[in-house]
Design an enzyme around this catalytic site. Sequence first.
Site, PDB file in Angstrom:
ATOM      1  CG  HIS A 162      -1.809   1.188   1.349  1.00 33.89           C
ATOM      2  ND1 HIS A 162      -3.127   1.181   0.964  1.00 33.89           N
ATOM      3  CD2 HIS A 162      -1.573   2.446   1.814  1.00 33.89           C
ATOM      4  CE1 HIS A 162      -3.660   2.365   1.174  1.00 33.89           C
ATOM      5  NE2 HIS A 162      -2.735   3.155   1.710  1.00 33.89           N
ATOM      6  CD  GLU A 163       1.674   3.617   3.733  1.00 35.57           C
ATOM      7  OE1 GLU A 163       1.857   4.690   3.123  1.00 35.57           O
ATOM      8  OE2 GLU A 163       0.644   3.403   4.414  1.00 35.57           O
TER       9      GLU A 163
ATOM     10  CG  HIS B 247       0.344   6.291  -0.594  1.00 37.84           C
ATOM     11  ND1 HIS B 247      -0.674   7.067  -1.097  1.00 37.84           N
ATOM     12  CD2 HIS B 247      -0.204   5.587   0.429  1.00 37.84           C
ATOM     13  CE1 HIS B 247      -1.792   6.821  -0.407  1.00 37.84           C
ATOM     14  NE2 HIS B 247      -1.538   5.930   0.514  1.00 37.84           N
TER      15      HIS B 247
ATOM     16  CD  GLU C 122      -5.683   5.615   0.501  1.00 36.96           C
ATOM     17  OE1 GLU C 122      -4.717   6.393   0.646  1.00 36.96           O
ATOM     18  OE2 GLU C 122      -5.802   4.581   1.160  1.00 36.96           O
TER      19      GLU C 122
HETATM   20 ZN    ZN Z   1      -3.001   5.277   1.890  1.00 36.49          ZN
END
Ligand code: ZN
Length: 499
Positions: free
Chosen positions: A263-264, A267, A293
């Site tokens: 997830h990170e 980003h 996001e």
């Molecule tokens: Zn996030």
Amino acid sequence: MQNYQALLARLAEIGHINTSAAVLGWDQQCYMPTGGAQERSEQLAVLGKIAHELHVAEETGRLLQAAEGEAAGMPDGSDEKLTLRVVRRDYDKATKLPTELVTEIAKATTLGHETWVKAREASNWAQFAPTVEHLLDLSRQVAEAYGYEDRPYDALLDQYEPGMKTVEVERVFGDLRTGLVALVKDLAAAPPVDDSVLRRDFAPEQQKAFGEFIVAKMGYDFERGRQDKAVHPFCTSFGRSDVRITTRFDRNWLPCALMGTVHETGHALYEQGFDPGDDNTPLSDAASLGFHESQSRLWENIVGRSRGFWDVYYGDLQRHFPGVLDEVSVDAFYKAINKVEPSLIRVEADEVTYCLHIMLRFEMEKGLIDGSIAVKDVPDAWNAKMSEYLGITPPNDAEGCLQDIHWSGASFGYFPTYALGTILSAQLFDKATSDHPAITTDLAEGEFASLLSWLRENVHKPGARYLPAELVQRACGEPAQSHSYLHYLNTKFRAVYSI
Ligand code: ZN
């Protein structure tokens, strides 16, 4: 373009102060001894103050106005015009709020955080309610100061999702809600998935090694980033060439670090992918929180929880944890990481139920801002919606309306960005694979370069040039819609649950 250049130089300086503060913030969360807290908060406050004063100074306003004059004859789509649009937005936002209001909000949110922590410990909404009243009042003043066309909530949304209107969020969410509630009901009626294999003993060093192996494959550049441990995982950027991710390890819950890291990294790939030609300019930034996001969710869920991904990488995972998953089939593992179960806590929610948690908060916030929901009635209203959307009712306030930190920081308008990004992730993925069908076959072979390259061209490189709605239109050829997301969820999860 003398003034334009002087303006950019000034903004680059302010940017360097802000990224320096970000380095201190990163250190605070990853390495600083607890004793450093007081000193560090003063250091950060000073840097924040210097950056703010330089930004709202008359000189910035003068240069901005003069630069707008210089660029007046240029085409609307020119980088100069697009840059000035970003700068004008930020400058107006920063200067529209009266100093007394800014000070009042800073005080109220610091106090608000303490009150929230205590109220949550006591699981007592009534203890937090007067604070919420006050923060709502301040937020309404913020909305009035910024100005809005239709509803005060628009002005609050706009802080995180530039140009986004409440009615637009309602349109996107409205289609989704019915479909999600129906899917959740069907899945809840199917035999449950067993995810106990994810709770076995996973050595943290090996979790780290496997996570780094995966994110390097995805295209995360360790020459321009690194990963460290933090209590609350995040991604932070000190410029395109130093974008860091953090994670935390739970020995007995594999998805915590693994999916959190992916997830990170989503980003981070966005931040590492801005156009080098935009370095140190206002264009080297994300289009919005929702777009940010969309990138993390796309990599975490659509790629990282896909069958194709695990068909390729499950053997590597097993090898990283000798003896732990030997007898577990890829099919059982794939189902385990895609388990769906209505739950009380948003941050622990699965892919299917997550957006319903967000819609609930969006409904609450709208009602609180326009006064149709009284602060004292929040627990009842919250619980009624939980029951309506997810079929479960929180047994207490701590596991219900007191679970999130956002309202204590007066961050009304923030929640919708999580769901907007999630919805957008599927829409972008649809467009990417229809533009380049090879992306699908590449992913099935564990190759991510073609997907990343599409995202680079269509999302990362444009940076902050366009408003979110403009960027969706440019990237996807249509406005934001939830059909792609709903279709994706239905296809994937009806197969996972064999219904
Ligand atoms: Zn996030």
